[in-house]
Write an enzyme that holds these catalytic residues in place. Structure first.
Site, PDB file in Angstrom:
ATOM      1  N   ILE A  85       0.912  -1.107  -0.187  1.00 17.62           N
ATOM      2  CA  ILE A  85      -0.022   0.045   0.029  1.00 17.62           C
ATOM      3  C   ILE A  85       0.971   1.324  -0.199  1.00 17.62           C
ATOM      4  O   ILE A  85       2.067   1.054   0.380  1.00 17.62           O
ATOM      5  CB  ILE A  85      -0.923   0.202   1.206  1.00 17.62           C
ATOM      6  CG1 ILE A  85      -0.140   0.074   2.618  1.00 17.62           C
ATOM      7  CG2 ILE A  85      -1.784  -1.101   1.429  1.00 17.62           C
ATOM      8  CD1 ILE A  85      -0.981   0.320   3.955  1.00 17.62           C
ATOM      9  N   TYR A 147       6.988   4.541   2.518  1.00 14.48           N
ATOM     10  CA  TYR A 147       7.126   3.671   1.554  1.00 14.48           C
ATOM     11  C   TYR A 147       8.475   3.243   1.000  1.00 14.48           C
ATOM     12  O   TYR A 147       8.749   1.813   1.186  1.00 14.48           O
ATOM     13  CB  TYR A 147       6.174   4.147   0.445  1.00 14.48           C
ATOM     14  CG  TYR A 147       5.936   3.105  -0.819  1.00 14.48           C
ATOM     15  CD1 TYR A 147       5.212   2.143  -0.822  1.00 14.48           C
ATOM     16  CD2 TYR A 147       7.129   3.368  -1.820  1.00 14.48           C
ATOM     17  CE1 TYR A 147       4.911   1.264  -1.632  1.00 14.48           C
ATOM     18  CE2 TYR A 147       6.635   2.349  -2.778  1.00 14.48           C
ATOM     19  CZ  TYR A 147       5.813   1.548  -3.105  1.00 14.48           C
ATOM     20  OH  TYR A 147       5.590   0.295  -3.965  1.00 14.48           O
ATOM     21  N   ILE A 180       4.545   1.257 -13.391  1.00 10.95           N
ATOM     22  CA  ILE A 180       3.825   0.038 -14.025  1.00 10.95           C
ATOM     23  C   ILE A 180       2.544   0.360 -14.516  1.00 10.95           C
ATOM     24  O   ILE A 180       1.750   0.860 -13.496  1.00 10.95           O
ATOM     25  CB  ILE A 180       3.746  -1.402 -13.139  1.00 10.95           C
ATOM     26  CG1 ILE A 180       5.383  -1.863 -12.699  1.00 10.95           C
ATOM     27  CG2 ILE A 180       3.194  -2.565 -13.652  1.00 10.95           C
ATOM     28  CD1 ILE A 180       6.375  -2.091 -13.721  1.00 10.95           C
TER      29      ILE A 180
HETATM   30  N1  LIG Z   1       1.821  -0.219  -9.546  1.00 12.66           N
HETATM   31  C1  LIG Z   1       3.338   0.355  -9.605  1.00 12.66           C
HETATM   32  O1  LIG Z   1       3.554   1.049 -10.336  1.00 12.66           O
HETATM   33  C2  LIG Z   1       4.144  -0.129  -8.499  1.00 12.66           C
HETATM   34  C3  LIG Z   1       5.535  -0.018  -8.763  1.00 12.66           C
HETATM   35  C4  LIG Z   1       6.425  -0.365  -7.851  1.00 12.66           C
HETATM   36  C5  LIG Z   1       6.112  -1.226  -6.731  1.00 12.66           C
HETATM   37  N2  LIG Z   1       4.929  -1.805  -6.842  1.00 12.66           N
HETATM   38  C6  LIG Z   1       4.439  -2.691  -5.583  1.00 12.66           C
HETATM   39  O2  LIG Z   1       3.896  -3.913  -6.353  1.00 12.66           O
HETATM   40  C7  LIG Z   1       3.083  -4.469  -5.638  1.00 12.66           C
HETATM   41  C8  LIG Z   1       1.477  -4.200  -6.081  1.00 12.66           C
HETATM   42  O3  LIG Z   1       1.398  -3.231  -6.538  1.00 12.66           O
HETATM   43  P1  LIG Z   1      -0.203  -2.771  -7.237  1.00 12.66           P
HETATM   44  O4  LIG Z   1       0.013  -1.468  -7.840  1.00 12.66           O
HETATM   45  O5  LIG Z   1      -0.445  -4.178  -8.168  1.00 12.66           O
HETATM   46  O6  LIG Z   1      -1.219  -2.832  -6.116  1.00 12.66           O
HETATM   47  P2  LIG Z   1      -2.872  -2.682  -6.087  1.00 12.66           P
HETATM   48  O7  LIG Z   1      -3.427  -2.475  -7.688  1.00 12.66           O
HETATM   49  O8  LIG Z   1      -3.130  -1.546  -5.349  1.00 12.66           O
HETATM   50  O9  LIG Z   1      -3.029  -4.063  -5.365  1.00 12.66           O
HETATM   51  C9  LIG Z   1      -2.807  -4.445  -4.197  1.00 12.66           C
HETATM   52  C10 LIG Z   1      -3.291  -5.893  -3.783  1.00 12.66           C
HETATM   53  O10 LIG Z   1      -2.455  -6.083  -2.559  1.00 12.66           O
HETATM   54  C11 LIG Z   1      -3.670  -6.101  -1.484  1.00 12.66           C
HETATM   55  N3  LIG Z   1      -3.495  -5.694  -0.287  1.00 12.66           N
HETATM   56  C12 LIG Z   1      -3.394  -4.639   0.270  1.00 12.66           C
HETATM   57  N4  LIG Z   1      -3.094  -4.378   1.470  1.00 12.66           N
HETATM   58  C13 LIG Z   1      -3.035  -5.608   1.936  1.00 12.66           C
HETATM   59  C14 LIG Z   1      -3.018  -6.136   3.188  1.00 12.66           C
HETATM   60  N5  LIG Z   1      -2.441  -5.309   4.155  1.00 12.66           N
HETATM   61  N6  LIG Z   1      -3.143  -7.513   3.474  1.00 12.66           N
HETATM   62  C15 LIG Z   1      -3.438  -8.069   2.177  1.00 12.66           C
HETATM   63  N7  LIG Z   1      -3.517  -7.886   0.960  1.00 12.66           N
HETATM   64  C16 LIG Z   1      -3.302  -6.584   0.986  1.00 12.66           C
HETATM   65  C17 LIG Z   1      -4.839  -5.716  -2.076  1.00 12.66           C
HETATM   66  O11 LIG Z   1      -6.087  -6.438  -1.684  1.00 12.66           O
HETATM   67  P3  LIG Z   1      -7.728  -5.776  -1.886  1.00 12.66           P
HETATM   68  O12 LIG Z   1      -8.045  -5.972  -3.503  1.00 12.66           O
HETATM   69  O13 LIG Z   1      -8.648  -6.276  -1.182  1.00 12.66           O
HETATM   70  O14 LIG Z   1      -7.538  -4.159  -1.727  1.00 12.66           O
HETATM   71  C18 LIG Z   1      -4.591  -6.051  -3.779  1.00 12.66           C
HETATM   72  O15 LIG Z   1      -4.835  -7.345  -4.001  1.00 12.66           O
HETATM   73  C19 LIG Z   1       3.067  -3.547  -4.161  1.00 12.66           C
HETATM   74  O16 LIG Z   1       3.867  -4.118  -3.052  1.00 12.66           O
HETATM   75  C20 LIG Z   1       3.604  -2.162  -4.819  1.00 12.66           C
HETATM   76  O17 LIG Z   1       4.156  -1.273  -3.821  1.00 12.66           O
HETATM   77  C21 LIG Z   1       3.743  -1.185  -7.571  1.00 12.66           C
END
Ligand SMILES: NC(=O)c1ccc[n+]([C@@H]2O[C@H](COP(=O)([O-])OP(=O)(O)OC[C@H]3O[C@@H](n4cnc5c(N)ncnc54)[C@H](OP(=O)(O)O)[C@@H]3O)[C@@H](O)[C@H]2O)c1
Length: 241
Positions: A85, A147, A180
């Site tokens: 998050i 973060y 991403i």
């Molecule tokens: N998107 C980017 O550009 C980017 C870049 C660098 C790194 N990241 C990292 O990549 C990972 C995925 O990112 P994303 O953008 O795909 O995230 P996202 O679309 O917000 O999805 C997050 C997922 O994690 C779950 N989640 C969040 N808090 C949780 C908790 N306390 N316990 C269990 N599950 C939890 C959410 O469940 P719900 O659906 O129930 O909310 C959802 O399935 C993260 O670690 C993020 O920091 C993302």
């Protein structure tokens, strides 16, 4: 028998792409999520991948949830710590709650998931732990002290645990994605995307969730057995650590 992979936050975003890619590669996959029942149900309907709801910030919930997954589909051989998050704020405005929510989910969550799974991996002499950190854990980012600290912590965790797992056939690696193309990105105004974000990325585009997923599939494979303790950057050349 196919190997069992557990993906936290595996019901949407990058995690959903990882769950699907592991399924396509022949794994029996379980995905967890935090609270978005609707997305999780739609994901299960689309893929057939079972989803489980618990908070990765809660150690006892992780232990109980993992026990349930193992009873349902077998011992977890591949763990992908993807749940994460953001609670952004400049440091002078950041609340203790914003700090602790991000640390509890993005860093303690990795401990809470890896720790109950670790003894089984050691006994079976095989395991893969792959954590999704971030470019911002490598380079820092304005308004993300929480973060960046948590994601940098994931890198340190990986380097230490990799040393403990090496002789037990367990590899531990971390992937640091850059920008991403997820739902989060689609909310950014086109002008900001074109004038601010894309010029920072030498390849000139966002990454796709499937590109992170393919990196996970490789690290999970037998072919990647000599890769452990590694920090893999996947950021289009934005930051070369
Ligand atoms: N998107 C980017 O550009 C980017 C870049 C660098 C790194 N990241 C990292 O990549 C990972 C995925 O990112 P994303 O953008 O795909 O995230 P996202 O679309 O917000 O999805 C997050 C997922 O994690 C779950 N989640 C969040 N808090 C949780 C908790 N306390 N316990 C269990 N599950 C939890 C959410 O469940 P719900 O659906 O129930 O909310 C959802 O399935 C993260 O670690 C993020 O920091 C993302």
């Amino acid at each position: 028998m196919s190997r069992v992979a557990l993906v936290t936050g595996g019901s949407r975003g990058i995690g959903a792409a990882i769950s699907k890619a592991l399924q396509a590669a022949g794994y029996s996959v379980a995905a967890t999520y935090a609270g978005n029942d609707e997305k999780a149900a739609a994901f299960t309907a689309e893929t057939g991948i079972k989803t489980y709801k618990w908070d990765v910030a809660d150690y006892d919930a992780c232990a109980a949830g993992i026990a349930q997954v193992e009873a349902d589909i077998g011992p977890v051989e591949v763990l992908v710590n993807n749940a994460g998050i953001t609670r952004d704020a400049p440091f002078h405005k950041m609340t203790p709650q914003q700090w602790s929510e991000v640390m509890s989910t993005n860093l303690s969550g990795v401990f809470n998931m890896s720790h109950p799974i670790w003894p089984g991996m050691r006994e079976r002499k095989f395991g893969r732990i792959i954590t999704i950190s971030s470019i911002n854990g490598q380079k820092g980012q304005f308004a993300q002290t929480n973060y960046a600290a948590a994601k940098a912590g994931d890198i340190g965790f990986t380097k230490a645990l990799a040393q403990e797992g090496a002789r037990a056939g367990i590899t531990v690696n971390v992937i640091c994605p850059g920008y991403i193309n997820t739902e989060m990105m689609s909310t950014i105004p086109e002008k900001v995307m074109n004038d601010v974000i894309l010029p920072q990325i030498p390849v000139g585009r966002l990454g796709e969730p499937e590109e992170i997923a393919r990196t996970v599939v490789f690290l999970a494979s037998d072919d990647a057995g000599f890769i452990t303790g590694s920090t893999i950057s996947a950021n289009g050349g934005q930051y070369m650590a």
